[in-house]
Design an enzyme around this catalytic site. Structure first.
Site, PDB file in Angstrom:
ATOM      1  N   ARG A  43      40.658  39.942  39.444  1.00  0.00           N
ATOM      2  CA  ARG A  43      41.441  38.751  39.111  1.00  0.00           C
ATOM      3  C   ARG A  43      40.727  37.490  39.609  1.00  0.00           C
ATOM      4  O   ARG A  43      39.571  37.530  40.011  1.00  0.00           O
ATOM      5  CB  ARG A  43      42.837  38.869  39.752  1.00  0.00           C
ATOM      6  CG  ARG A  43      43.634  40.106  39.312  1.00  0.00           C
ATOM      7  CD  ARG A  43      44.151  39.982  37.898  1.00  0.00           C
ATOM      8  NE  ARG A  43      45.052  41.081  37.549  1.00  0.00           N
ATOM      9  CZ  ARG A  43      46.370  41.090  37.757  1.00  0.00           C
ATOM     10  NH1 ARG A  43      46.955  40.085  38.380  1.00  0.00           N
ATOM     11  NH2 ARG A  43      47.111  42.103  37.351  1.00  0.00           N
ATOM     12  N   CYS A  84      57.277  33.230  45.188  1.00  0.00           N
ATOM     13  CA  CYS A  84      56.805  33.673  43.874  1.00  0.00           C
ATOM     14  C   CYS A  84      57.714  33.091  42.786  1.00  0.00           C
ATOM     15  O   CYS A  84      58.755  32.499  43.065  1.00  0.00           O
ATOM     16  CB  CYS A  84      56.770  35.185  43.806  1.00  0.00           C
ATOM     17  SG  CYS A  84      58.404  35.959  43.822  1.00  0.00           S
ATOM     18  N   ARG A 139      47.738  32.464  32.277  1.00  0.00           N
ATOM     19  CA  ARG A 139      47.150  32.107  33.572  1.00  0.00           C
ATOM     20  C   ARG A 139      45.656  31.841  33.376  1.00  0.00           C
ATOM     21  O   ARG A 139      44.953  32.631  32.736  1.00  0.00           O
ATOM     22  CB  ARG A 139      47.361  33.262  34.551  1.00  0.00           C
ATOM     23  CG  ARG A 139      46.816  33.048  35.944  1.00  0.00           C
ATOM     24  CD  ARG A 139      47.057  34.301  36.788  1.00  0.00           C
ATOM     25  NE  ARG A 139      48.473  34.577  36.960  1.00  0.00           N
ATOM     26  CZ  ARG A 139      48.984  35.805  37.155  1.00  0.00           C
ATOM     27  NH1 ARG A 139      48.199  36.864  37.177  1.00  0.00           N
ATOM     28  NH2 ARG A 139      50.276  35.967  37.315  1.00  0.00           N
ATOM     29  N   CYS A 198      61.042  40.433  44.716  1.00  0.00           N
ATOM     30  CA  CYS A 198      60.975  41.891  44.684  1.00  0.00           C
ATOM     31  C   CYS A 198      59.933  42.308  45.717  1.00  0.00           C
ATOM     32  O   CYS A 198      59.303  41.451  46.338  1.00  0.00           O
ATOM     33  CB  CYS A 198      60.612  42.386  43.276  1.00  0.00           C
ATOM     34  SG  CYS A 198      58.848  42.293  42.894  1.00  0.00           S
ATOM     35  N   CYS A 246      60.273  36.473  35.508  1.00  0.00           N
ATOM     36  CA  CYS A 246      59.601  37.708  35.914  1.00  0.00           C
ATOM     37  C   CYS A 246      60.517  38.902  35.676  1.00  0.00           C
ATOM     38  O   CYS A 246      61.641  38.957  36.196  1.00  0.00           O
ATOM     39  CB  CYS A 246      59.199  37.641  37.385  1.00  0.00           C
ATOM     40  SG  CYS A 246      58.408  39.170  37.949  1.00  0.00           S
ATOM     41  N   LYS A 259      41.742  42.157  43.671  1.00  0.00           N
ATOM     42  CA  LYS A 259      41.694  40.753  44.097  1.00  0.00           C
ATOM     43  C   LYS A 259      40.627  40.560  45.164  1.00  0.00           C
ATOM     44  O   LYS A 259      40.477  41.393  46.057  1.00  0.00           O
ATOM     45  CB  LYS A 259      43.068  40.312  44.625  1.00  0.00           C
ATOM     46  CG  LYS A 259      44.163  40.409  43.562  1.00  0.00           C
ATOM     47  CD  LYS A 259      45.529  40.021  44.117  1.00  0.00           C
ATOM     48  CE  LYS A 259      46.575  40.082  43.019  1.00  0.00           C
ATOM     49  NZ  LYS A 259      47.929  39.716  43.517  1.00  0.00           N
ATOM     50  N   LYS A 311      44.926  46.333  39.240  1.00  0.00           N
ATOM     51  CA  LYS A 311      44.323  45.023  39.494  1.00  0.00           C
ATOM     52  C   LYS A 311      43.506  45.046  40.785  1.00  0.00           C
ATOM     53  O   LYS A 311      43.746  45.859  41.682  1.00  0.00           O
ATOM     54  CB  LYS A 311      45.401  43.956  39.582  1.00  0.00           C
ATOM     55  CG  LYS A 311      46.394  44.154  40.727  1.00  0.00           C
ATOM     56  CD  LYS A 311      47.517  43.121  40.645  1.00  0.00           C
ATOM     57  CE  LYS A 311      48.593  43.400  41.684  1.00  0.00           C
ATOM     58  NZ  LYS A 311      49.732  42.478  41.574  1.00  0.00           N
ATOM     59  N   CYS A 317      54.032  39.092  45.578  1.00  0.00           N
ATOM     60  CA  CYS A 317      53.305  37.963  44.986  1.00  0.00           C
ATOM     61  C   CYS A 317      53.444  36.683  45.810  1.00  0.00           C
ATOM     62  O   CYS A 317      52.551  35.850  45.797  1.00  0.00           O
ATOM     63  CB  CYS A 317      53.777  37.719  43.555  1.00  0.00           C
ATOM     64  SG  CYS A 317      53.451  39.111  42.453  1.00  0.00           S
TER      65      CYS A 317
END
Length: 558
Positions: A145, A432, A76, A477, A438, A211, A209, A481
């Site tokens: 991120r 996503c 990414r 899930c 994934c 954001k 993470k 995302c």
């Protein structure tokens, strides 16, 4: 300081013992006997912008042949504000062809990722990105991120200011270690470790993470409140006079674990300068570094830290570190949360064409050579490319004299036709990646939602709603995302072919939705939506959106 020192998660040990995120990555890359890398290194490559994955569609076949899983890697890019030059787009196109599945994927965080990269292709991929002045540093991992901001400069002449701020935040929050260059670019150790001392991340980085997003009202196209740190530009007399700062957003949860939940960011207050905004962001991160949960990664996002401390204590801690107090939040108003498809013109007379890219997948398919068309447009060298948080692409910064050329190419390759003919529901859909790559996916998302939308469209037509801008989002899930928890209609995968159906989110991104049906398949999804749309048409108030109606409808059921 954190109360979890005595019970650190295994990831915390990996980070602190990693020699500045180097670990044994070079040894892993040199091992030709497996397509995988060492277990600890699988954590560390995230900080370098990569995930180890495998093709889940082929697991059974591989096992039957006594072969290891077909391991590959996703990379990414770090693109604060979501911008590429035409030369960089050509470079990414070539890298995708040479080293990945060939598909260029636009993410919900305004950047690009490539899938299916074999281990032997990792270094060449990174080195080619580097030659194009691109990198993947901190695109994944327990760090800040990719920083997002309002995508379309036609929204406001203030766009450039927020785009530049996104770049400053990204640079400020980069890890100081040079391991990325040691491992992927140059075999030699480039720097003395003393120059890598990192006052922000230290040697333990963040608990999880983080954001950051920047919105410019009246469009919330970045979905700003889903971020750990949200900045809302406050505009007076066509000038940005400061920013409302919010913290604690995040949409991930875990099925069956009530301690986990989706949450929108809480506003801490207003700051009256960019300098203060940068300082506030920095210290919000240090408070999360010091107080975040490092023993249970499911409870380690900033939202849980805020809820544990309380918003007032969190604000006080940040203010003590910044040396100034937040002012009361200023008023602002969002009027929409979508991309402006087709042609728009900015204050400088430049033209922009927003292309609908279904779920961000840039590839050539039968009768629709999107990827080839975008390459041809890039080769004119008269454009830039910008990416949106709704997984779309803007052919940007077109001069008046070049517009006709770009317009003819958009038509020739079917790009403008595909954008103009897509239904409102399809244009407002997000999914996503999910299966097949994934590892967390329980159900399909980007491979399934297009066909589900095709089946929902006749139901909308039947109820006279085909032009309604209903937002629909799907995740494979509960990790969020695809941002399904704050859609008007959200699907969360529970098992293959099964989803929880959520309704009642608002259209502007200011309210989360609520679970309405659990673990249902396609037939029940279509029946339930048909029923809901029928009630909506009969009982909605004037100008009431489906999200607002379904929120009100849910209240009557409780």
């Amino acid at each position: 300081m954190t109360n979890h020192k005595d019970n650190l998660s295994p990831v915390e040990r990996i980070k602190t013992q990693s020699n500045g995120l180097r670990g044994t990555l070079k040894e892993s890359l040199a091992d030709d006997f497996t397509g995988a890398i060492r277990e600890d290194d699988q954590t560390l490559i995230k900080f370098h912008g990569m995930y180890q994955q495998d093709d889940r569609d082929r697991r059974e076949e591989r096992v039957s042949k006594k072969l290891e899983w077909l391991y590959s890697y996703m990379i990414r890019l770090r693109l604060p504000g979501g911008f590429l030059t035409s030369d960089q787009w050509i470079g990414v196109n070539d890298i995708a062809n040479d080293h990945s599945t060939g598909t260029i994927k636009i993410t919900t965080r305004q950047t690009l990722q490539l899938h299916g990269i074999l281990k032997s292709h990792l270094r060449p991929t990174i080195q080619n990105f580097n030659l194009n002045h691109l990198d993947s540093i901190a695109a994944c991992g327990d760090v800040n991120r990719n920083v997002t901001c309002t995508a379309n400069p036609s929204e406001s002449p203030l766009h450039q200011q927020t785009y530049e701020l996104a770049g400053k935040i990204s640079e400020m929050c980069l890890p100081k270690t040079k391991s990325y260059y040691d491992v992927w670019i140059d075999d030699e150790l480039l720097v003395d470790r003393k120059t890598e001392e990192d006052p922000l991340y230290q040697d333990r980085y963040l608990p999880r993470k983080l954001k950051i997003g920047i919105a410019v009202p009246p469009n919330n196209d970045v979905d700003v409140f889903i971020n750990d740190i949200a900045l809302i530009a406050i505009i007076e007399n066509n000038q940005i006079v400061g920013y409302n700062i919010a913290a604690g957003g995040g949409l991930g949860a875990t099925h069956g674990n009530e301690a986990t939940y989706a949450r929108l960011a809480s506003v801490l207050g207003f700051v009256d300068s960019e300098e203060k905004a940068l300082k506030a962001v920095y210290e919000i991160i240090t408070v999360q570094r010091d107080f975040g949960n490092r023993s249970d990664r499911k409870l380690s996002r900033l939202k849980y830290t805020i809820d544990k401390l309380g918003i007032d204590q969190y604000r006080t801690e940040v203010e003590q570190r910044t040396g100034f107090s937040f002012e009361p939040a200023r008023a602002f108003k969002f009027e929409q949360r979508k991309d402006r498809y087709g042609w728009t013109k900015n204050h400088e007379g430049k033209w922009f064409y927003t292309v609908f890219v279904e779920h961000g997948r840039v590839l050539d398919i039968e009768r629709y050579p999107l990827k080839s068309g975008l390459l041809k447009i890039a080769q004119t060298a008269n454009v830039n490319f910008r990416f949106t948080c709704n997984q779309n692409l803007i052919v940007a910064d077109i001069n008046e004299e070049d517009k006709a050329t770009i317009e003819s190419l958009l038509k020739e390759y079917g790009i403008s036709d595909a954008t103009e003919k897509a239904s409102a529901l399809r244009k407002n859909s997000v999914a996503c990646v999910a299966l097949n790559t994934c590892s967390l996916a329980l159900a399909e998302a980007q491979r399934y939602l297009p066909s589900l939308v095709t089946k929902i469209e006749p139901i909308l037509e039947k109820h006279g709603l085909i032009e309604d801008d209903i937002t629909i989002r799907m995740t494979g899930c509960p990790n969020g995302c695809g941002r399904s928890p704050n859609a008007e209609i959200g699907f969360v995968g529970t098992a293959y072919g099964k989803y929880n159906l959520h309704i009642g989110g608002d259209r502007l991104g200011m309210r989360l939705n609520t679970k309405y049906r659990e673990n249902i398949g396609e037939e029940e999804i279509l029946t339930t939506l048909d029923e809901l749309f029928g009630i909506y048409v009969q009982e909605k108030h004037t100008e009431e959106t489906f999200g607002d109606f379904s929120y009100r409808y849910l209240q009557t059921l409780n």
